[in-house]
Design an enzyme around this catalytic site. Sequence first.
Site, PDB file in Angstrom:
ATOM      1  N   GLU A   1      58.006  61.478  21.015  1.00  9.41           N
ATOM      2  CA  GLU A   1      57.419  61.415  22.365  1.00  9.41           C
ATOM      3  C   GLU A   1      58.542  61.628  23.397  1.00  9.41           C
ATOM      4  OE1 GLU A   1      56.150  57.386  23.065  1.00  9.41           O
ATOM      5  OE2 GLU A   1      54.981  57.899  24.847  1.00  9.41           O
TER       6      GLU A   1
ATOM      7  N   LYS B   1      48.645  61.948  26.455  1.00  5.42           N
ATOM      8  CA  LYS B   1      48.487  60.574  25.931  1.00  5.42           C
ATOM      9  C   LYS B   1      47.383  59.838  26.708  1.00  5.42           C
ATOM     10  CE  LYS B   1      51.420  56.552  24.855  1.00  5.42           C
ATOM     11  NZ  LYS B   1      52.812  56.079  24.900  1.00  5.42           N
TER      12      LYS B   1
ATOM     13  N   CYS C   1      52.266  57.988  20.266  1.00  4.96           N
ATOM     14  CA  CYS C   1      52.747  56.606  20.207  1.00  4.96           C
ATOM     15  C   CYS C   1      51.622  55.568  20.260  1.00  4.96           C
ATOM     16  CB  CYS C   1      53.804  56.382  21.288  1.00  4.96           C
ATOM     17  SG  CYS C   1      54.896  55.014  20.837  1.00  4.96           S
TER      18      CYS C   1
HETATM   19  C1  ACM Z   1      54.802  53.632  23.388  1.00  5.69           C
HETATM   20  O1  ACM Z   1      53.612  53.952  23.444  1.00  5.69           O
HETATM   21  N1  ACM Z   1      55.755  54.484  23.742  1.00  5.69           N
HETATM   22  C2  ACM Z   1      55.203  52.317  22.922  1.00  5.69           C
END
Ligand code: ACM
Length: 263
Positions: A38, A109, A142
Site C-alpha cells: 500500500e 480503498k 490493507c
Molecule cells: C492500514 O489499513 N494501513 C492499517
Amino acid sequence: MRIGFYQFAPILGNKVANLEKIERTLNTLNTDLIVLPELATTGYLFKSRAALMPLAEKIPDGETTQLLLKIAKKKNFAIVCGLVEKENNNLYNSAVLVTPQGKVYTYRKAHLFFEEKLIFKPGNIRYRAVKYKNTKLGIIICFDYMFPEATRSLALDGAEIICHPSNLILPFGERVTISRAIENRVFFIMANRVGFEKIGKKQVQFWGRSQIISPTGEILAKAGADNEEVQVVNVYHKLASNKNVTKYNNIFKDRRVDLYYQD
Ligand code: ACM
C-alpha cells in the site's frame, strides 16, 4: 502461474527514490504477477492532507502508472501497486493493476484505517474481479481485510487470486488473511511493507511478514519481519475455482443469503 510480492520500506515523501527502487527491483524479476505494498511510492504517515497533496497523481496519466506500464510491457508481467490518487481535488488511497497488454484497473480503498479518514476519501469503486491471463484477480487494500464482504464480493465475481497491498499495523492481520483465503478458497497475496515512520509524536512500526496463502490455507511463501525481499511461487491457479469443501458442501452454493442480515 508465478505470483509474488515485493516487501520493502518506501522512503517517506521521496517518490523519486521509491520509483527508482521499484523499477530497479522489478527489472530483475521473472514472474507473471507481482504485488507491492500500500502507498508504495510515498510512504504512509503524513502530517496532513496538504502535505500529501503534491505527491498525489492521476491514474492512468500520473508518473507511477506510466512507469509501471512501461515495466509491465518490458517484463511481460502484471503489477499491483499502492499509490496516492488525486481526482477532482480528492485524495484516494488507491492501487493500480497494470498488465503487459496496457490495461489499467484502479481500486480505491473502501475501508479507511484510523487517521487515513482525515486525509483520504473512502473508495467508491465497486468490487470487481479483473481478467488477467487465464484467471481473474481481485484487489483489496490493507484494512479492507477486516471486512469479509470485500474479499467475498471479489471471489463471487470470479477472482481466483486476491492481491492485498498493505501497510499492516494491527497484529492479527497475518492470521485473518489466512481465514479470508480459506473461506473463499482463493489464493491470497498479502504484500506488506517493513520499516518505521515517525512524524512529530506519531510513529508506526510496520511488521512485514508478507505471505502467499493457498485456497486451503497453506502458507506458500513467507517474508521476514524487517527485511526487504521478493518472493515468487508457482501456483496452479485453477485450484481456486473448486469451491467444494466436501462432496455435499460448496462454499458458494451453500450460502443462505435469505437468512443473512441486510442493512
Ligand atoms: C492500514 O489499513 N494501513 C492499517
